[in-house]
Write a protein that holds these residues in place. Structure first.
Motif, mmCIF file in Angstrom:
data_model
loop_
_atom_site.group_PDB
_atom_site.id
_atom_site.type_symbol
_atom_site.label_atom_id
_atom_site.label_comp_id
_atom_site.label_asym_id
_atom_site.label_seq_id
_atom_site.Cartn_x
_atom_site.Cartn_y
_atom_site.Cartn_z
ATOM 1 N N ASP A 57 40.601 -40.591 -24.714
ATOM 2 C CA ASP A 57 39.465 -39.677 -24.867
ATOM 3 C C ASP A 57 38.684 -40.065 -26.114
ATOM 4 O OD1 ASP A 57 37.744 -37.618 -24.225
ATOM 5 O OD2 ASP A 57 39.053 -36.010 -24.920
ATOM 6 N N ILE A 58 37.535 -39.424 -26.290
ATOM 7 C CA ILE A 58 36.764 -39.706 -27.490
ATOM 8 C C ILE A 58 37.216 -38.814 -28.636
ATOM 9 C CG2 ILE A 58 34.676 -40.752 -26.584
ATOM 10 C CD1 ILE A 58 33.502 -38.041 -26.418
ATOM 11 N N THR A 59 37.082 -39.364 -29.832
ATOM 12 C CA THR A 59 37.430 -38.631 -31.038
ATOM 13 C C THR A 59 36.390 -38.941 -32.090
ATOM 14 O OG1 THR A 59 39.140 -38.322 -32.725
ATOM 15 C CG2 THR A 59 39.009 -40.511 -31.733
ATOM 16 N N LEU A 100 17.936 -33.396 -19.522
ATOM 17 C CA LEU A 100 19.045 -33.659 -18.601
ATOM 18 C C LEU A 100 20.368 -33.619 -19.346
ATOM 19 C CD1 LEU A 100 17.774 -36.952 -16.937
ATOM 20 C CD2 LEU A 100 18.287 -34.845 -15.728
ATOM 21 N N SER A 101 21.454 -33.464 -18.622
ATOM 22 C CA SER A 101 22.776 -33.610 -19.227
ATOM 23 C C SER A 101 22.959 -35.067 -19.683
ATOM 24 C CB SER A 101 23.824 -33.236 -18.188
ATOM 25 O OG SER A 101 24.955 -34.026 -18.312
ATOM 26 N N ALA A 102 23.559 -35.249 -20.873
ATOM 27 C CA ALA A 102 23.787 -36.612 -21.389
ATOM 28 C C ALA A 102 24.538 -37.466 -20.368
ATOM 29 C CB ALA A 102 24.567 -36.546 -22.699
ATOM 30 N N GLY A 103 25.420 -36.830 -19.636
ATOM 31 C CA GLY A 103 26.235 -37.561 -18.659
ATOM 32 C C GLY A 103 25.453 -38.030 -17.439
ATOM 33 N N GLU A 104 24.306 -37.407 -17.181
ATOM 34 C CA GLU A 104 23.517 -37.791 -15.996
ATOM 35 C C GLU A 104 22.427 -38.809 -16.319
ATOM 36 O OE1 GLU A 104 22.132 -34.169 -14.236
ATOM 37 O OE2 GLU A 104 24.184 -33.520 -13.816
ATOM 38 N N GLY A 123 23.721 -29.309 -26.204
ATOM 39 C CA GLY A 123 24.911 -29.943 -26.778
ATOM 40 C C GLY A 123 24.605 -30.708 -28.038
ATOM 41 N N ARG A 124 25.592 -31.480 -28.452
ATOM 42 C CA ARG A 124 25.566 -32.087 -29.777
ATOM 43 C C ARG A 124 24.489 -33.141 -29.925
ATOM 44 N NH1 ARG A 124 30.506 -33.339 -27.351
ATOM 45 N NH2 ARG A 124 31.706 -32.093 -28.813
ATOM 46 N N LEU A 125 24.041 -33.741 -28.816
ATOM 47 C CA LEU A 125 23.054 -34.815 -28.956
ATOM 48 C C LEU A 125 21.612 -34.303 -28.977
ATOM 49 C CD1 LEU A 125 24.449 -37.706 -26.693
ATOM 50 C CD2 LEU A 125 24.921 -37.217 -29.090
ATOM 51 N N THR A 132 26.482 -44.661 -25.803
ATOM 52 C CA THR A 132 26.797 -45.954 -25.172
ATOM 53 C C THR A 132 28.031 -45.836 -24.281
ATOM 54 O OG1 THR A 132 28.022 -46.597 -27.171
ATOM 55 C CG2 THR A 132 25.744 -47.369 -26.990
ATOM 56 N N ASP A 133 28.927 -44.908 -24.610
ATOM 57 C CA ASP A 133 30.119 -44.710 -23.765
ATOM 58 C C ASP A 133 29.719 -44.239 -22.367
ATOM 59 O OD1 ASP A 133 29.246 -42.242 -24.775
ATOM 60 O OD2 ASP A 133 31.259 -41.393 -24.938
ATOM 61 N N MET A 134 28.726 -43.343 -22.310
ATOM 62 C CA MET A 134 28.288 -42.787 -21.024
ATOM 63 C C MET A 134 27.703 -43.886 -20.126
ATOM 64 S SD MET A 134 28.597 -39.556 -20.662
ATOM 65 C CE MET A 134 29.492 -38.435 -21.682
HETATM 66 N N1 LIG Z 1 33.282 -34.778 -30.882
HETATM 67 C C1 LIG Z 1 32.222 -35.571 -30.714
HETATM 68 N N2 LIG Z 1 31.546 -36.025 -31.768
HETATM 69 C C2 LIG Z 1 30.464 -36.823 -31.601
HETATM 70 N N3 LIG Z 1 29.995 -37.226 -30.403
HETATM 71 C C3 LIG Z 1 30.653 -36.800 -29.340
HETATM 72 C C4 LIG Z 1 31.789 -35.959 -29.448
HETATM 73 N N4 LIG Z 1 32.183 -35.673 -28.206
HETATM 74 C C5 LIG Z 1 31.320 -36.308 -27.390
HETATM 75 N N5 LIG Z 1 30.417 -37.009 -28.058
HETATM 76 C C6 LIG Z 1 29.370 -37.860 -27.499
HETATM 77 O O1 LIG Z 1 28.407 -37.040 -26.865
HETATM 78 C C7 LIG Z 1 28.040 -37.588 -25.595
HETATM 79 C C8 LIG Z 1 28.299 -36.575 -24.507
HETATM 80 O O2 LIG Z 1 27.882 -35.348 -24.915
HETATM 81 P P1 LIG Z 1 28.280 -34.036 -24.184
HETATM 82 O O3 LIG Z 1 29.750 -33.954 -24.050
HETATM 83 O O4 LIG Z 1 27.531 -32.979 -24.891
HETATM 84 O O5 LIG Z 1 27.602 -34.375 -22.795
HETATM 85 P P2 LIG Z 1 27.980 -34.004 -21.331
HETATM 86 O O6 LIG Z 1 29.426 -34.283 -21.086
HETATM 87 O O7 LIG Z 1 26.960 -34.619 -20.442
HETATM 88 O O8 LIG Z 1 27.738 -32.472 -21.419
HETATM 89 P P3 LIG Z 1 27.131 -31.506 -20.368
HETATM 90 O O9 LIG Z 1 27.347 -32.129 -19.027
HETATM 91 O O10 LIG Z 1 27.966 -30.293 -20.632
HETATM 92 O O11 LIG Z 1 25.696 -31.379 -20.771
HETATM 93 C C9 LIG Z 1 28.894 -38.817 -25.391
HETATM 94 O O12 LIG Z 1 28.122 -39.975 -25.571
HETATM 95 C C10 LIG Z 1 29.972 -38.723 -26.430
HETATM 96 O O13 LIG Z 1 30.379 -39.970 -26.946
#
Ligand SMILES: Nc1ncnc2c1ncn2[C@@H]1O[C@H](COP(=O)(O)OP(=O)(O)OP(=O)(O)O)[C@@H](O)[C@H]1O
Ligand SMILES: O=P(O)(O)OC[C@H]1O[C@H](OP(=O)(O)OP(=O)(O)O)[C@H](O)[C@@H]1O
Length: 232
Positions: A177-179, A52-56, A11-13, A73-75
């Motif tokens: 939601d996040i934006t 790991l998943s960012a959420g975990e 993912g993005r991180l 920090t939101d997570m």
């Molecule tokens: N559009 C976005 N732009 C920048 N950061 C975002 C965006 N959407 C989510 N994030 C940040 O990325 C993090 C979560 O990333 P992501 O959604 O990839 O993780 P996840 O929900 O654990 O994914 P997965 O479980 O599928 O691996 C959060 O901290 C969130 O704030």
């Protein structure tokens, strides 16, 4: 036991996390195939990489199964009750910026801020016999925010993805939601309340507060933080 560093597995991180460490002279690398969630840390002894998943990552940090970790920090605020008792922020990383916001349909022209939302919510309940629905996956953060703002007559409905679509699909009246660019909100004819910013998130390096570290882990931690140019 070695010191375990948890980083987002995809993912993005993920890519930006690897780049952030590399810029500071610490090479994180995936080992095995693209699909294998294994990795290594070069340059600092005694540190294992856990993908790991960012959420975990918040839960694993709080449980002491990883000792340092990168996530938004939101997570951390959403997933850990009283998060400051369980984890500590070490360094904001300057990417993964996203705002958690409350948004309402564009056509609610009389609703500018939270006071207006509160009034609409009370009227909605009288008219429909159930509470106005706000779709989100950020239950803890949104509840705390609306409680402090004095908004009461609402219910949260869970939405784990495509949250902006719930209003069109008539499963919610508003969303939280996040934006980041705002494009998804605009495309779905939603507007952020003028005082509807719940939290500004960015990717951050955290450490767990559990005191289950051996002397070896402490010295690996000190070496890693020194390599990163951070104070422990
Ligand atoms: N559009 C976005 N732009 C920048 N950061 C975002 C965006 N959407 C989510 N994030 C940040 O990325 C993090 C979560 O990333 P992501 O959604 O990839 O993780 P996840 O929900 O654990 O994914 P997965 O479980 O599928 O691996 C959060 O901290 C969130 O704030
Ligand atoms: O402001 P924007 O740049 O348009 O980005 C915001 C979107 O990004 C995230 O969704 P993600 O891509 O993670 O998909 P999701 O709906 O599965 O959460 C978030 O949930 C928004 O829907």
């Amino acid at each position: 036991m070695s010191l375990k560093l948890g980083v987002p597995s995809k993912g993005r991180l993920m890519d930006k996390t690897f780049a952030w460490f590399a810029d500071r002279g610490v090479a994180l690398r995936r080992t095995g195939s693209d699909r294998e969630y294994a990795g290594a840390v070069d340059g600092v002894d005694g540190v294992d990489l856990v993908l790991l998943s960012a959420g975990e990552i918040p839960r694993e940090l709080a449980a002491g199964r990883i000792h340092m970790g990168v996530t938004g920090t939101d997570m951390v605020r959403e997933r850990i009750a009283d998060w400051q008792d369980h984890v500590r922020e070490l360094a904001p990383m300057g990417f993964g910026h996203a705002d958690l916001v409350i948004a309402v349909p564009d056509f609610w022209v009389d609703v500018d801020g939270l006071d207006d939302l509160d009034a609409v919510a009370a009227a909605f309940r009288r008219e429909h016999g159930f509470r106005l629905r706000i779709a989100t996956k950020y239950h803890r953060l949104v509840r705390e925010f609306l409680r402090e703002a004095g908004v009461a007559d609402y219910q949260l409905v869970d939405s784990q993805g495509a949250t902006e679509g719930t209003v069109k699909n008539l499963t919610a009246e508003a969303i939280a939601d996040i934006t980041s660019t705002g494009e998804t909100l605009r495309a779905n004819h939603l507007r952020i309340l003028s005082d509807g910013l719940v939290h500004q998130s960015q990717a951050t390096l955290f450490r767990g507060r559990r005191d289950n570290w051996s002397d070896e882990m402490r010295s690996s931690y000190t070496a890693l933080m020194a390599a990163l140019g951070q104070d422990g």
